[in-house]
Design an enzyme around this catalytic site. Structure first.
Site, short mmCIF file in Angstrom:
data_model
loop_
_atom_site.label_atom_id
_atom_site.label_comp_id
_atom_site.label_asym_id
_atom_site.label_seq_id
_atom_site.Cartn_x
_atom_site.Cartn_y
_atom_site.Cartn_z
N ASP A 9 -65.10 -9.64 -3.88
CA ASP A 9 -63.81 -9.11 -4.34
C ASP A 9 -63.89 -7.59 -4.32
O ASP A 9 -64.73 -6.99 -5.00
CB ASP A 9 -63.59 -9.63 -5.78
CG ASP A 9 -62.32 -9.13 -6.40
OD1 ASP A 9 -61.67 -8.21 -5.85
OD2 ASP A 9 -61.97 -9.64 -7.48
N ILE A 10 -63.02 -6.95 -3.56
CA ILE A 10 -63.10 -5.50 -3.37
C ILE A 10 -62.85 -4.72 -4.66
O ILE A 10 -63.32 -3.60 -4.81
CB ILE A 10 -62.13 -5.05 -2.24
CG1 ILE A 10 -62.62 -3.75 -1.61
CG2 ILE A 10 -60.69 -4.95 -2.72
CD1 ILE A 10 -61.97 -3.41 -0.29
N VAL A 32 -54.65 -8.57 -1.66
CA VAL A 32 -55.57 -7.54 -2.14
C VAL A 32 -54.80 -6.39 -2.81
O VAL A 32 -55.26 -5.79 -3.78
CB VAL A 32 -56.51 -7.08 -0.99
CG1 VAL A 32 -55.82 -6.32 0.07
CG2 VAL A 32 -57.68 -6.29 -1.54
N ASP A 33 -53.62 -6.11 -2.30
CA ASP A 33 -52.76 -5.06 -2.86
C ASP A 33 -52.42 -5.37 -4.33
O ASP A 33 -52.53 -4.50 -5.21
CB ASP A 33 -51.48 -5.01 -2.00
CG ASP A 33 -50.65 -3.77 -2.22
OD1 ASP A 33 -51.14 -2.83 -2.87
OD2 ASP A 33 -49.51 -3.74 -1.71
N SER A 120 -54.76 -6.98 7.30
CA SER A 120 -53.74 -7.77 8.05
C SER A 120 -54.10 -9.24 8.27
O SER A 120 -53.30 -9.98 8.84
CB SER A 120 -53.43 -7.16 9.43
OG SER A 120 -52.59 -6.04 9.31
N THR A 121 -55.29 -9.69 7.81
CA THR A 121 -55.67 -11.08 8.13
C THR A 121 -55.22 -12.10 7.08
O THR A 121 -55.55 -13.28 7.18
CB THR A 121 -57.20 -11.23 8.32
OG1 THR A 121 -57.84 -10.97 7.07
CG2 THR A 121 -57.73 -10.32 9.40
N ILE A 123 -51.66 -12.26 4.44
CA ILE A 123 -50.21 -12.46 4.51
C ILE A 123 -49.63 -12.00 5.87
O ILE A 123 -48.68 -12.58 6.37
CB ILE A 123 -49.56 -11.70 3.32
CG1 ILE A 123 -49.93 -12.43 2.02
CG2 ILE A 123 -48.04 -11.60 3.45
CD1 ILE A 123 -49.89 -11.58 0.79
N TYR A 124 -50.23 -10.99 6.49
CA TYR A 124 -49.72 -10.47 7.77
C TYR A 124 -50.21 -11.26 8.99
O TYR A 124 -49.88 -10.92 10.13
CB TYR A 124 -50.04 -8.98 7.91
CG TYR A 124 -49.14 -8.08 7.09
CD1 TYR A 124 -48.07 -8.60 6.35
CD2 TYR A 124 -49.34 -6.69 7.05
CE1 TYR A 124 -47.25 -7.77 5.60
CE2 TYR A 124 -48.52 -5.86 6.31
CZ TYR A 124 -47.48 -6.40 5.58
OH TYR A 124 -46.66 -5.56 4.84
N1 AR6 Z 1 -60.90 -8.49 -2.27
C1 AR6 Z 1 -61.16 -8.46 -0.96
N2 AR6 Z 1 -60.38 -9.04 -0.04
C2 AR6 Z 1 -59.27 -9.67 -0.48
C3 AR6 Z 1 -58.91 -9.73 -1.83
C4 AR6 Z 1 -59.79 -9.11 -2.75
N3 AR6 Z 1 -59.56 -9.10 -4.08
N4 AR6 Z 1 -57.76 -10.44 -1.94
C5 AR6 Z 1 -57.40 -10.80 -0.70
N5 AR6 Z 1 -58.30 -10.35 0.19
P1 AR6 Z 1 -53.72 -9.56 2.33
P2 AR6 Z 1 -52.42 -8.28 4.65
C6 AR6 Z 1 -58.37 -10.50 1.65
O1 AR6 Z 1 -52.80 -10.71 2.38
O2 AR6 Z 1 -52.66 -9.50 5.46
C7 AR6 Z 1 -49.54 -7.67 0.39
O3 AR6 Z 1 -48.49 -8.30 -0.28
C8 AR6 Z 1 -57.62 -11.65 2.26
O4 AR6 Z 1 -58.41 -12.85 2.21
O5 AR6 Z 1 -54.10 -9.01 1.02
O6 AR6 Z 1 -52.79 -6.95 5.23
C9 AR6 Z 1 -49.19 -6.24 0.79
O7 AR6 Z 1 -48.35 -5.61 -0.16
C10 AR6 Z 1 -57.44 -11.18 3.69
O8 AR6 Z 1 -58.59 -11.47 4.47
O9 AR6 Z 1 -53.15 -8.32 3.21
C11 AR6 Z 1 -48.49 -6.45 2.10
O10 AR6 Z 1 -47.13 -6.79 1.91
C12 AR6 Z 1 -57.34 -9.66 3.54
O11 AR6 Z 1 -57.77 -9.35 2.22
C13 AR6 Z 1 -49.21 -7.62 2.71
O12 AR6 Z 1 -49.74 -8.35 1.62
C14 AR6 Z 1 -55.93 -9.12 3.75
O13 AR6 Z 1 -55.02 -10.02 3.12
C15 AR6 Z 1 -50.37 -7.16 3.58
O14 AR6 Z 1 -50.90 -8.27 4.25
#
Ligand code: AR6
Length: 173
Positions: A9-10, A32-33, A120-121, A123-124
């Site tokens: 977890d970052i 993650v955001d 991006s991997t 929700i995107y």
């Molecule tokens: N620590 C590390 N990696 C994580 C964590 C965490 N706590 N939580 C999720 N991931 P995503 P995106 C991974 O969906 O695809 C947001 O709503 C996850 O498994 O967080 O770039 C933003 O506001 C995946 O591999 O981001 C944007 O609207 C990676 O982080 C949108 O989502 C990215 O997943 C961005 O989508």
């Protein structure tokens, strides 16, 4: 090589900088955001709002830097990755730019260690294997010439990303 892969977890990572996979609003979201804003606290959102008031939304592929609030890292770099839309919409270049511009911003701020999620991997929906290759290419090219940035960690939150990144990096070495 100075790129490491970790599982986890970052928000728990204490490198100088962690990178957030944000959206153009910079005002938070899920994934993650959501975790970074929730655990980092309101200081991060307040700085994001100040940045928005001065420069407007963050473009896809660009990056901005804020405090890390209550997180163990010192700073958060927020970058906006592309939404995967089939692959003919410049997605690969835009993802490359997210990594490169985050690294340039870290270099500008004389930062030594930086941790990325797999931008991006989630929700995107960017295909994980393609995204991992782009991230490792962008990071390894950057590390060849950087002065301050010395170490980069890729933190994977799911097994699939972890296994892909591990395999790619072991080929690299
Ligand atoms: N620590 C590390 N990696 C994580 C964590 C965490 N706590 N939580 C999720 N991931 P995503 P995106 C991974 O969906 O695809 C947001 O709503 C996850 O498994 O967080 O770039 C933003 O506001 C995946 O591999 O981001 C944007 O609207 C990676 O982080 C949108 O989502 C990215 O997943 C961005 O989508």
């Amino acid at each position: 090589m100075n790129i490491n892969v970790k599982y986890g977890d970052i928000t728990k990572i204490s490198t100088d900088v962690i990178v957030n996979a944000a959206n153009t609003s910079l005002l938070g979201g899920s994934g993650v955001d959501g975790a970074i804003h929730r655990i980092g606290g309101k200081q991060i959102l307040e700085e994001c709002q100040r940045i928005r008031n001065s420069q407007g939304k963050c473009k896809v592929g660009d990056a901005v830097i804020t405090t890390a609030g209550n997180l163990p890292a010192k700073y958060v770099i927020h970058t906006v990755g592309p939404v995967w839309n089939g692959g003919n919409n410049n997605e690969e270049k835009l993802l490359y730019n997210s990594y490169k511009n985050s690294l340039l911003l870290a270099e500008k701020n004389k930062i030594e260690t930086i941790t990325f999620p797999n931008i991006s991997t989630g929700i995107y929906r960017f295909p994980k294997e393609k995204a991992a290759k782009i991230s490792i290419n962008a990071i390894s090219l950057f590390l060849r010439d950087s002065t301050y940035v010395k170490k980069v960690i890729l933190v994977c939150f799911d097994n699939e990303n972890y296994n892909i990144c591990e395999a790619l990096l072991s080929e690299f070495e």
